[in-house]
Design a protein around this motif. Structure first.
Motif, PDB file in Angstrom:
ATOM      1  N   ALA A  33      93.679  27.986  59.824  1.00 31.54           N
ATOM      2  CA  ALA A  33      93.529  29.425  60.063  1.00 31.54           C
ATOM      3  C   ALA A  33      92.918  30.161  58.879  1.00 31.54           C
ATOM      4  O   ALA A  33      92.030  31.010  59.050  1.00 31.54           O
ATOM      5  N   TRP A  34      93.348  29.839  57.646  1.00 30.18           N
ATOM      6  CA  TRP A  34      92.902  30.639  56.502  1.00 30.18           C
ATOM      7  C   TRP A  34      91.411  30.500  56.227  1.00 30.18           C
ATOM      8  O   TRP A  34      90.809  31.363  55.576  1.00 30.18           O
ATOM      9  N   LEU A  35      90.771  29.431  56.728  1.00 27.63           N
ATOM     10  CA  LEU A  35      89.347  29.243  56.495  1.00 27.63           C
ATOM     11  C   LEU A  35      88.495  30.357  57.095  1.00 27.63           C
ATOM     12  O   LEU A  35      87.410  30.660  56.595  1.00 27.63           O
ATOM     13  N   SER A  36      88.986  30.972  58.159  1.00 27.95           N
ATOM     14  CA  SER A  36      88.207  32.027  58.810  1.00 27.95           C
ATOM     15  C   SER A  36      88.051  33.249  57.914  1.00 27.95           C
ATOM     16  O   SER A  36      87.177  34.085  58.136  1.00 27.95           O
ATOM     17  N   ASP A  37      88.896  33.343  56.887  1.00 27.10           N
ATOM     18  CA  ASP A  37      88.827  34.474  55.966  1.00 27.10           C
ATOM     19  C   ASP A  37      88.372  34.022  54.578  1.00 27.10           C
ATOM     20  O   ASP A  37      88.714  34.623  53.570  1.00 27.10           O
ATOM     21  N   CYS A  38      87.592  32.951  54.547  1.00 25.51           N
ATOM     22  CA  CYS A  38      87.147  32.389  53.265  1.00 25.51           C
ATOM     23  C   CYS A  38      85.631  32.253  53.253  1.00 25.51           C
ATOM     24  O   CYS A  38      85.027  31.864  54.257  1.00 25.51           O
ATOM     25  N   ARG A  39      85.023  32.567  52.119  1.00 23.87           N
ATOM     26  CA  ARG A  39      83.588  32.364  51.940  1.00 23.87           C
ATOM     27  C   ARG A  39      83.350  31.421  50.765  1.00 23.87           C
ATOM     28  O   ARG A  39      84.086  31.453  49.775  1.00 23.87           O
ATOM     29  N   VAL A  40      82.320  30.593  50.902  1.00 24.62           N
ATOM     30  CA  VAL A  40      81.972  29.621  49.865  1.00 24.62           C
ATOM     31  C   VAL A  40      80.639  30.015  49.252  1.00 24.62           C
ATOM     32  O   VAL A  40      79.633  30.171  49.967  1.00 24.62           O
ATOM     33  N   TRP A  41      80.628  30.160  47.923  1.00 25.31           N
ATOM     34  CA  TRP A  41      79.403  30.480  47.180  1.00 25.31           C
ATOM     35  C   TRP A  41      79.052  29.323  46.258  1.00 25.31           C
ATOM     36  O   TRP A  41      79.919  28.787  45.559  1.00 25.31           O
ATOM     37  N   LEU A  42      77.785  28.927  46.268  1.00 26.04           N
ATOM     38  CA  LEU A  42      77.303  27.814  45.443  1.00 26.04           C
ATOM     39  C   LEU A  42      76.555  28.366  44.239  1.00 26.04           C
ATOM     40  O   LEU A  42      75.680  29.220  44.371  1.00 26.04           O
ATOM     41  N   TYR A  43      76.906  27.860  43.072  1.00 25.18           N
ATOM     42  CA  TYR A  43      76.237  28.282  41.838  1.00 25.18           C
ATOM     43  C   TYR A  43      75.412  27.144  41.269  1.00 25.18           C
ATOM     44  O   TYR A  43      75.606  25.967  41.583  1.00 25.18           O
ATOM     45  N   ARG A  44      74.466  27.517  40.430  1.00 23.53           N
ATOM     46  CA  ARG A  44      73.694  26.560  39.629  1.00 23.53           C
ATOM     47  C   ARG A  44      73.630  27.091  38.199  1.00 23.53           C
ATOM     48  O   ARG A  44      74.285  28.081  37.892  1.00 23.53           O
ATOM     49  N   GLY A  45      72.837  26.451  37.359  1.00 20.04           N
ATOM     50  CA  GLY A  45      72.661  27.004  36.022  1.00 20.04           C
ATOM     51  C   GLY A  45      72.659  25.991  34.908  1.00 20.04           C
ATOM     52  O   GLY A  45      72.008  26.181  33.886  1.00 20.04           O
ATOM     53  N   ALA A  46      73.423  24.902  35.050  1.00 23.11           N
ATOM     54  CA  ALA A  46      73.467  23.916  33.975  1.00 23.11           C
ATOM     55  C   ALA A  46      72.169  23.125  33.890  1.00 23.11           C
ATOM     56  O   ALA A  46      71.717  22.758  32.813  1.00 23.11           O
ATOM     57  N   TRP A  47      71.558  22.856  35.049  1.00 25.73           N
ATOM     58  CA  TRP A  47      70.358  22.037  35.070  1.00 25.73           C
ATOM     59  C   TRP A  47      69.165  22.762  35.691  1.00 25.73           C
ATOM     60  O   TRP A  47      68.018  22.493  35.347  1.00 25.73           O
ATOM     61  N   GLN A  48      69.429  23.659  36.610  1.00 23.91           N
ATOM     62  CA  GLN A  48      68.349  24.313  37.348  1.00 23.91           C
ATOM     63  C   GLN A  48      68.919  25.575  37.973  1.00 23.91           C
ATOM     64  O   GLN A  48      70.136  25.732  38.074  1.00 23.91           O
ATOM     65  N   GLU A  49      68.053  26.512  38.379  1.00 23.72           N
ATOM     66  CA  GLU A  49      68.513  27.742  39.013  1.00 23.72           C
ATOM     67  C   GLU A  49      67.984  27.826  40.432  1.00 23.72           C
ATOM     68  O   GLU A  49      67.008  27.162  40.794  1.00 23.72           O
ATOM     69  N   TRP A  50      68.645  28.630  41.248  1.00 21.57           N
ATOM     70  CA  TRP A  50      68.156  28.870  42.598  1.00 21.57           C
ATOM     71  C   TRP A  50      66.812  29.591  42.540  1.00 21.57           C
ATOM     72  O   TRP A  50      66.589  30.442  41.679  1.00 21.57           O
ATOM     73  N   ASP A  51      65.916  29.250  43.483  1.00 21.66           N
ATOM     74  CA  ASP A  51      64.688  30.021  43.624  1.00 21.66           C
ATOM     75  C   ASP A  51      65.035  31.416  44.104  1.00 21.66           C
ATOM     76  O   ASP A  51      66.016  31.611  44.840  1.00 21.66           O
TER      77      ASP A  51
END
Length: 652
Positions: A545-563
């Motif tokens: 149930a709790w997943l419906s109120d959860c968002r996942v954000w992906l980060y970068r930075g150590a090796w490369q950055e998002w375009d």
């Protein structure tokens, strides 16, 4: 469908899969079919094999096909591409050992049918050995299918830049970049052999069929040169264009620089100009190419740069510009956890609930502060309940003298306080004796591994304390796949996934941050992310149930950055916040000055991170958006169900 323009851009048949897992399984099936076909004909099947991290999943699948589906390798003769020189066959870095561990020890292949260049041949006999290796290939009837990887220099096998199209099996001096890339396997570049025995380019080109595999963003640039560039000995892989039966197999990350992926409008690919992401990618590319703010782009510039189709479908440049500008504008937020009591319609993160329970996954004990330290500080400052989960111990990335220093501290502490027993002195002596006798590349003893892991753990605790994360909110998972004591790790296992699920169930976060920085040359980030994704998929399948109120954000930075066209949340940092982030990184003293495994970039991690954060801010500024000191960027993962096993984007 492919267009003629695409065929002109790509000079090698190229298949792009969603990920390396699907690609490896598909190639394994292809090899299995060939082996079975040859067996049915009463013939031997001659395979050319590669080493390195790229083909490991392929070999695991071949082993599975043998053990679970009865695929026999009794009619297989194998020839490996290369071996370091000198190199004992039982050394950790030996390709003989690699092939046994990943493939040969698990198959029914006859030992006399296995051929790998011998790294122990006396130097005066190397030339004759190489001549005989070529002769053995010919006596076997030639190679039916050759598996290749590609190095950042464009080498295939160990054919470094300068290797000609007619070169044969020989002893070669390794390029500096190749040795740098191999440094982690040898625990330091100074331990990497300077030479290797390799099949020549000409030898490789005599194979009847060639399959080249490449995974990850780190290979994208050289893949583009190989597939779309002119043949040249400065990129030996381009000579594959001379072969009639080559197949290049990529995951999406390795294909990122190909024209049909990066700028498909330039090769006439049919595009859906109703898709906002495609339009944003095209418009930001045009603005960066012309070095103009988005709002200043004109109709003529769209037409003259391959975007007439977008203009025809979407109307005036003025309208397109405003639409894309507003999309980028809405990615910027100073409230990564959501701003309370605010209209969040156009914000990347929802306002409620507030405060949120936030879980930050960090593959190594410093990835959190390196890649999203400013955002972490902002989340804490804004009152969220921030937890950090360190997925691995990071113990192999600690210098030996650091371990001795901490063992000395324990011994000195013991002596200073005159404890009744002296276990610390015993520990110190065992550690010091082991490290004094340790050979380059040797696996650390269990005591040394534990000390190095404790060093990384203590530094992570210090960084959390500095950032304001409570001690009880730092979670050390020590995922089993990592704990080999070697650079080469085990595949992700059930225990790794279960530990991740248990933490998620315990915390039930409303926001998750995870490392999407898959350019990590050692593969740890990739495995850690796979564990998180699989854990969430299982929880989703169980209708948690709790997943419906959860968002996942992906980060970068150590090796490369998002375009910039990918970014969905951009968190600006002031000069003061960037300085605080740097101080948090400095808490990881064992990685300061010179990390043990720097990869291709020799700068310290704090320098890399600041440069990438400042570059992202400059890009926003150049596109006409507000000017900031630095920006940390994130992309949202939306719990998408994995595609069917056969799904791919392919070019016949």
């Amino acid at each position: 469908m492919d267009t003629a323009a695409e065929l002109r851009a790509e000079r090698l048949p190229t298949t792009i899969y969603a990920d390396s897992e699907r690609a490896s399984v598909a190639v394994a099936q292809q090899i299995a079919e060939l082996v079975r076909q040859r067996a049915a004909e009463g013939r031997m099947c001659v395979l050319g094999l590669a080493t390195g991290s790229t083909p490991t999943r392929l070999y695991e699948e071949l082993v599975r096909l043998h053990q679970q589906q009865g695929l026999s390798f009794r009619n297989v003769i194998s020839f490996n591409l290369d071996e370091y020189y000198p190199m004992a066959p039982d050394s950790l870095q030996s390709y003989v050992r690699f092939m046994r561990e990943y493939l040969f020890d698990h198959l029914d292949i006859e030992s006399e049918n296995i051929h790998i260049p011998d790294g122990t041949v006396p130097q005066e006999q190397v030339v004759e050995f190489c001549r005989q290796y070529e002769e053995q290939i010919q006596q076997a009837g030639g190679i039916d299918l050759q598996v290749l990887g590609i190095g950042r220099t464009g080498h295939i096998g160990f054919n470094e830049p300068g290797s000609g199209a007619t070169s044969r099996t020989r002893l070669i001096t390794l390029d500096h970049i190749t040795r740098t890339d191999a440094a982690s396997d040898f625990y330091g570049e100074e331990n990497v052999p300077r030479r290797a025995i390799t099949m020549g380019v000409g030898t490789i080109l005599e194979a009847r069929h060639i399959v080249l595999l490449a995974w990850g963003e780190g290979k994208a640039a050289v893949v583009k040169r190989m597939v779309e560039g002119d043949p040249t000995d400065s990129v030996p892989a381009t000579y594959l264009q001379q072969h009639p039966h080559v197949q290049v197999v990529l995951d999406e990350a390795a294909s990122a620089e190909l024209t049909r992926v990066k700028t498909p409008w330039l090769v006439g690919s049919p595009l859906n100009w109703q898709d906002a992401a495609t339009v944003r990618k095209a418009v930001t590319w045009l603005a960066r190419t012309l070095q103009k703010p988005i709002l200043k782009l004109t109709d003529e510039e769209y037409n003259e740069n391959g975007l007439s189709g977008l203009l025809a479908e979407s109307g005036l440049a003025y309208d397109i510009n405003i639409r894309v500008f507003r999309q980028l504008q809405r990615t910027i937020t100073g409230w990564p956890g959501g701003k309370p009591h605010a209209d969040d319609t156009d914000r990347p993160e929802r306002a409620a609930p507030f405060p949120k329970r936030v879980l930050i996954f960090s593959p190594h004990p410093d990835d959190d502060v390196i890649s999203m330290g400013g955002t972490l500080l902002r989340l804490v400052d804004q009152g969220h309940d921030v937890h950090v989960a360190y997925q691995t111990s990071g113990n192999i990335a600690v210098f030996d003298d650091e371990a001795i220093r901490f063992a000395e501290f324990v011994a000195d502490y013991d002596e200073a306080f005159r404890l009744d027993e002296l276990p610390a002195e015993t520990l110190y002596r065992r550690v010091a004796d082991f490290l004094h006798q340790k050979h380059p590349g040797q696996v650390d003893s269990e005591e040394v591994q534990r000390i190095k892991g404790l060093i990384r753990r203590g530094e992570a605790k210090s960084a959390c304390r500095y950032a304001g994360v409570p001690a009880q909110n730092a979670h050390f998972l020590d995922l089993p796949f990592y704990e080999t004591g070697r650079v080469r790790k085990k595949p992700i296992g059930e225990d790794d996934i279960r530990l991740t699920i248990d933490l998620l169930q315990h915390l039930q976060p409303q926001q998750i941050y995870a490392a999407g920085d898959l350019s990590d040359p050692h593969g740890t980030h990739r495995v850690c992310l796979a564990a998180i994704f699989e854990a969430i998929r299982r929880l989703q399948a169980a209708e948690t149930a709790w997943l419906s109120d959860c968002r996942v954000w992906l980060y970068r930075g150590a090796w490369q950055e998002w375009d910039i066209d990918q970014i969905e949340m951009a968190v600006p940092l002031s000069p003061q916040e960037l300085a605080r982030k740097r101080r948090a990184i400095f808490k990881h003293q064992s990685q300061k000055d010179r990390p043990l495994f720097p990869g291709a970039d020799q700068r310290e991690f704090w320098q890399r991170a600041e440069e990438r954060n400042r570059t992202t801010a400059r890009l926003y500024d150049q596109l006409g958006l507000p000017e900031y000191e630095a920006i940390e960027a994130f992309v949202r993962w939306k719990f998408e169900v994995a595609p069917a096993q056969g799904s791919d984007k392919s070019r016949a």
